[in-house]
Write a protein that holds these residues in place. Structure first.
Motif, PDB file in Angstrom:
ATOM      1  N   ALA A   1       0.687  -1.202   0.364  1.00 49.52           N
ATOM      2  CA  ALA A   1       0.047  -0.607  -0.095  1.00 49.52           C
ATOM      3  C   ALA A   1       1.117   1.214  -0.208  1.00 49.52           C
ATOM      4  CB  ALA A   1      -0.425   0.130   1.635  1.00 49.52           C
ATOM      5  N   ASP A   2       0.423   2.514  -0.361  1.00 49.83           N
ATOM      6  CA  ASP A   2       1.363   3.737   0.239  1.00 49.83           C
ATOM      7  C   ASP A   2       1.226   4.163   0.810  1.00 49.83           C
ATOM      8  OD1 ASP A   2       2.008   6.480  -0.787  1.00 49.83           O
ATOM      9  OD2 ASP A   2       0.647   6.439  -2.604  1.00 49.83           O
ATOM     10  N   VAL A   3       1.930   4.085   2.123  1.00 49.91           N
ATOM     11  CA  VAL A   3       1.874   4.848   2.793  1.00 49.91           C
ATOM     12  C   VAL A   3       1.601   5.857   3.612  1.00 49.91           C
ATOM     13  CG1 VAL A   3       3.149   5.221   5.329  1.00 49.91           C
ATOM     14  CG2 VAL A   3       3.356   2.936   3.373  1.00 49.91           C
ATOM     15  N   GLU A   4       2.511   6.954   2.354  1.00 51.12           N
ATOM     16  CA  GLU A   4       2.303   8.282   2.177  1.00 51.12           C
ATOM     17  C   GLU A   4       0.781   8.914   1.949  1.00 51.12           C
ATOM     18  OE1 GLU A   4       3.561  12.604   0.667  1.00 51.12           O
ATOM     19  OE2 GLU A   4       5.246  10.533   0.345  1.00 51.12           O
ATOM     20  N   LYS A   5       0.191   7.938   1.188  1.00 49.00           N
ATOM     21  CA  LYS A   5      -1.407   8.608   1.060  1.00 49.00           C
ATOM     22  C   LYS A   5      -2.158   8.153   2.192  1.00 49.00           C
ATOM     23  CE  LYS A   5      -3.706   5.901  -2.226  1.00 49.00           C
ATOM     24  NZ  LYS A   5      -4.246   5.330  -3.249  1.00 49.00           N
ATOM     25  N   LEU A   6      -2.120   6.668   2.601  1.00 53.61           N
ATOM     26  CA  LEU A   6      -2.874   6.196   3.920  1.00 53.61           C
ATOM     27  C   LEU A   6      -3.028   7.418   5.068  1.00 53.61           C
ATOM     28  CD1 LEU A   6      -2.528   2.480   3.740  1.00 53.61           C
ATOM     29  CD2 LEU A   6      -4.572   4.015   3.279  1.00 53.61           C
ATOM     30  N   VAL A   7      -1.405   8.026   4.706  1.00 58.13           N
ATOM     31  CA  VAL A   7      -1.263   8.354   6.543  1.00 58.13           C
ATOM     32  C   VAL A   7      -1.892   9.406   6.414  1.00 58.13           C
ATOM     33  CG1 VAL A   7       0.653  10.114   8.136  1.00 58.13           C
ATOM     34  CG2 VAL A   7       0.789   7.678   7.199  1.00 58.13           C
ATOM     35  N   ASP A   8      -1.577  10.226   4.954  1.00 58.73           N
ATOM     36  CA  ASP A   8      -1.925  11.362   4.504  1.00 58.73           C
ATOM     37  C   ASP A   8      -4.031  11.387   4.703  1.00 58.73           C
ATOM     38  OD1 ASP A   8      -0.224  12.801   3.601  1.00 58.73           O
ATOM     39  OD2 ASP A   8      -0.068  12.648   1.597  1.00 58.73           O
ATOM     40  N   ALA A   9      -4.056  10.897   4.248  1.00 61.24           N
ATOM     41  CA  ALA A   9      -6.026  10.233   4.346  1.00 61.24           C
ATOM     42  C   ALA A   9      -6.453  10.418   5.944  1.00 61.24           C
ATOM     43  CB  ALA A   9      -6.151   8.920   3.293  1.00 61.24           C
ATOM     44  N   LEU A  10      -6.001   9.534   7.134  1.00 66.83           N
ATOM     45  CA  LEU A  10      -5.603   9.319   8.583  1.00 66.83           C
ATOM     46  C   LEU A  10      -5.449  10.493   9.380  1.00 66.83           C
ATOM     47  CD1 LEU A  10      -6.744   6.877   9.930  1.00 66.83           C
ATOM     48  CD2 LEU A  10      -4.221   7.069  11.349  1.00 66.83           C
ATOM     49  N   CYS A  11      -4.785  11.361   8.605  1.00 68.88           N
ATOM     50  CA  CYS A  11      -4.408  13.246   9.112  1.00 68.88           C
ATOM     51  C   CYS A  11      -5.572  13.520   9.034  1.00 68.88           C
ATOM     52  CB  CYS A  11      -3.047  13.660   8.691  1.00 68.88           C
ATOM     53  SG  CYS A  11      -1.603  12.628   9.429  1.00 68.88           S
ATOM     54  N   GLN A  12      -6.635  13.682   7.674  1.00 69.06           N
ATOM     55  CA  GLN A  12      -7.614  14.220   7.362  1.00 69.06           C
ATOM     56  C   GLN A  12      -8.377  14.476   8.073  1.00 69.06           C
ATOM     57  OE1 GLN A  12      -7.104  17.206   5.096  1.00 69.06           O
ATOM     58  NE2 GLN A  12      -9.590  17.445   5.857  1.00 69.06           N
ATOM     59  N   ALA A  13      -8.817  12.342   7.915  1.00 69.59           N
ATOM     60  CA  ALA A  13      -9.204  12.318   8.893  1.00 69.59           C
ATOM     61  C   ALA A  13      -9.914  12.515  10.001  1.00 69.59           C
ATOM     62  CB  ALA A  13      -9.988  10.602   8.372  1.00 69.59           C
ATOM     63  N   HIS A  14      -8.691  12.727  10.520  1.00 71.01           N
ATOM     64  CA  HIS A  14      -8.599  13.617  12.231  1.00 71.01           C
ATOM     65  C   HIS A  14      -8.763  14.918  12.251  1.00 71.01           C
ATOM     66  CE1 HIS A  14      -7.330  12.525  16.244  1.00 71.01           C
ATOM     67  NE2 HIS A  14      -6.450  14.335  16.053  1.00 71.01           N
ATOM     68  N   ARG A  15      -8.525  15.265  11.382  1.00 76.56           N
ATOM     69  CA  ARG A  15      -8.451  16.915  11.900  1.00 76.56           C
ATOM     70  C   ARG A  15     -10.136  17.193  11.279  1.00 76.56           C
ATOM     71  NH1 ARG A  15      -4.160  17.612   7.414  1.00 76.56           N
ATOM     72  NH2 ARG A  15      -2.041  17.512   8.161  1.00 76.56           N
ATOM     73  N   THR A  16     -10.591  16.277  10.233  1.00 77.04           N
ATOM     74  CA  THR A  16     -12.541  17.152  10.481  1.00 77.04           C
ATOM     75  C   THR A  16     -12.848  15.903  11.119  1.00 77.04           C
ATOM     76  OG1 THR A  16     -12.632  15.270   8.726  1.00 77.04           O
ATOM     77  CG2 THR A  16     -11.312  17.172   7.807  1.00 77.04           C
ATOM     78  N   ASN A  17     -12.706  15.081  12.363  1.00 75.95           N
ATOM     79  CA  ASN A  17     -13.609  14.740  13.136  1.00 75.95           C
ATOM     80  C   ASN A  17     -13.986  13.211  12.206  1.00 75.95           C
ATOM     81  OD1 ASN A  17     -12.169  15.851  14.795  1.00 75.95           O
ATOM     82  ND2 ASN A  17     -13.830  17.485  14.861  1.00 75.95           N
ATOM     83  N   GLN A  18     -13.684  12.632  11.380  1.00 70.77           N
ATOM     84  CA  GLN A  18     -14.426  11.499  11.104  1.00 70.77           C
ATOM     85  C   GLN A  18     -13.779  10.501  12.223  1.00 70.77           C
ATOM     86  OE1 GLN A  18     -13.510  12.018   6.775  1.00 70.77           O
ATOM     87  NE2 GLN A  18     -14.610  13.393   6.448  1.00 70.77           N
TER      88      GLN A  18
ATOM     89  N   ILE B   1     -12.647   6.990  10.655  1.00 71.29           N
ATOM     90  CA  ILE B   1     -12.485   6.418   9.682  1.00 71.29           C
ATOM     91  C   ILE B   1     -10.897   5.681  10.627  1.00 71.29           C
ATOM     92  CG2 ILE B   1     -11.449   5.738   7.240  1.00 71.29           C
ATOM     93  CD1 ILE B   1     -12.533   8.578   6.504  1.00 71.29           C
ATOM     94  N   GLY B   2     -10.966   4.404  10.865  1.00 67.88           N
ATOM     95  CA  GLY B   2     -10.069   3.470  11.525  1.00 67.88           C
ATOM     96  C   GLY B   2      -8.737   2.823   9.865  1.00 67.88           C
ATOM     97  N   TRP B   3      -7.913   3.002  10.569  1.00 64.72           N
ATOM     98  CA  TRP B   3      -6.907   3.258   9.705  1.00 64.72           C
ATOM     99  C   TRP B   3      -6.500   1.704   9.284  1.00 64.72           C
ATOM    100  CZ3 TRP B   3      -2.346   4.975   8.246  1.00 64.72           C
ATOM    101  CH2 TRP B   3      -1.251   3.638   7.550  1.00 64.72           C
ATOM    102  N   ASP B   4      -7.292   0.443   9.932  1.00 62.83           N
ATOM    103  CA  ASP B   4      -7.465  -0.695   9.386  1.00 62.83           C
ATOM    104  C   ASP B   4      -8.642  -0.404   7.803  1.00 62.83           C
ATOM    105  OD1 ASP B   4      -6.081  -2.110  10.385  1.00 62.83           O
ATOM    106  OD2 ASP B   4      -7.048  -2.625  12.023  1.00 62.83           O
TER     107      ASP B   4
END
Length: 123
Positions: free
Chosen positions: A87-104, A106-109
């Motif tokens: 998987a694309d590590v950078e893309k996943l971390v960016d998506a998780l950080c964005q979800a965290h910022r917007t209070n969504q 969404i889990g890592w898995d």
């Protein structure tokens, strides 16, 4: 002349060996220090193990620091597993950080499964 040759050879061999050790330790110490200063510590044995497995230590450490700054707690082990799964590590971390910022919620898995389902399989 021969009396000086043997000690000189030992000195040269010692300097070459010392240079190799310093280069190796520097490769381990730099990512460790970056993670430590970025408040996302990774142990030296973990960094050594990642290097021996051929994982991109620098990328994993950078993504761990990025996630830590946002308040997402991801271990280096989790990030390396994602890399090893393809998987694309950078893309996943960016998506998780964005979800965290917007209070969504969404889990890592969940993100990992989504990325692995989109990625083309091995050919």
């Amino acid at each position: 002349m021969n009396e000086l040759l043997l000690p000189l050879m030992f000195i040269v061999i010692g300097l070459v060996f010392l240079s190799a050790v310093v280069a190796f330790v520097t490769q381990l110490f730099r990512p460790w220090l970056q993670c430590f200063l970025g408040n996302a510590p990774v142990s030296l044995p973990e960094i050594l193990a990642m290097r021996l497995r051929g994982s991109p230590v620098r990328q994993i450490c950078e993504q761990r620091i990025k996630a830590s700054f946002v308040g997402v707690d991801l271990s280096a082990r989790q990030l390396e597993e994602v890399y090893l799964k393809g998987a694309d590590v950078e893309k996943l971390v960016d998506a998780l950080c964005q979800a965290h910022r917007t209070n969504q919620d969404i889990g890592w898995d969940d993100l990992l499964q989504t990325d692995l389902n989109r990625s083309p399989g091995p050919t």
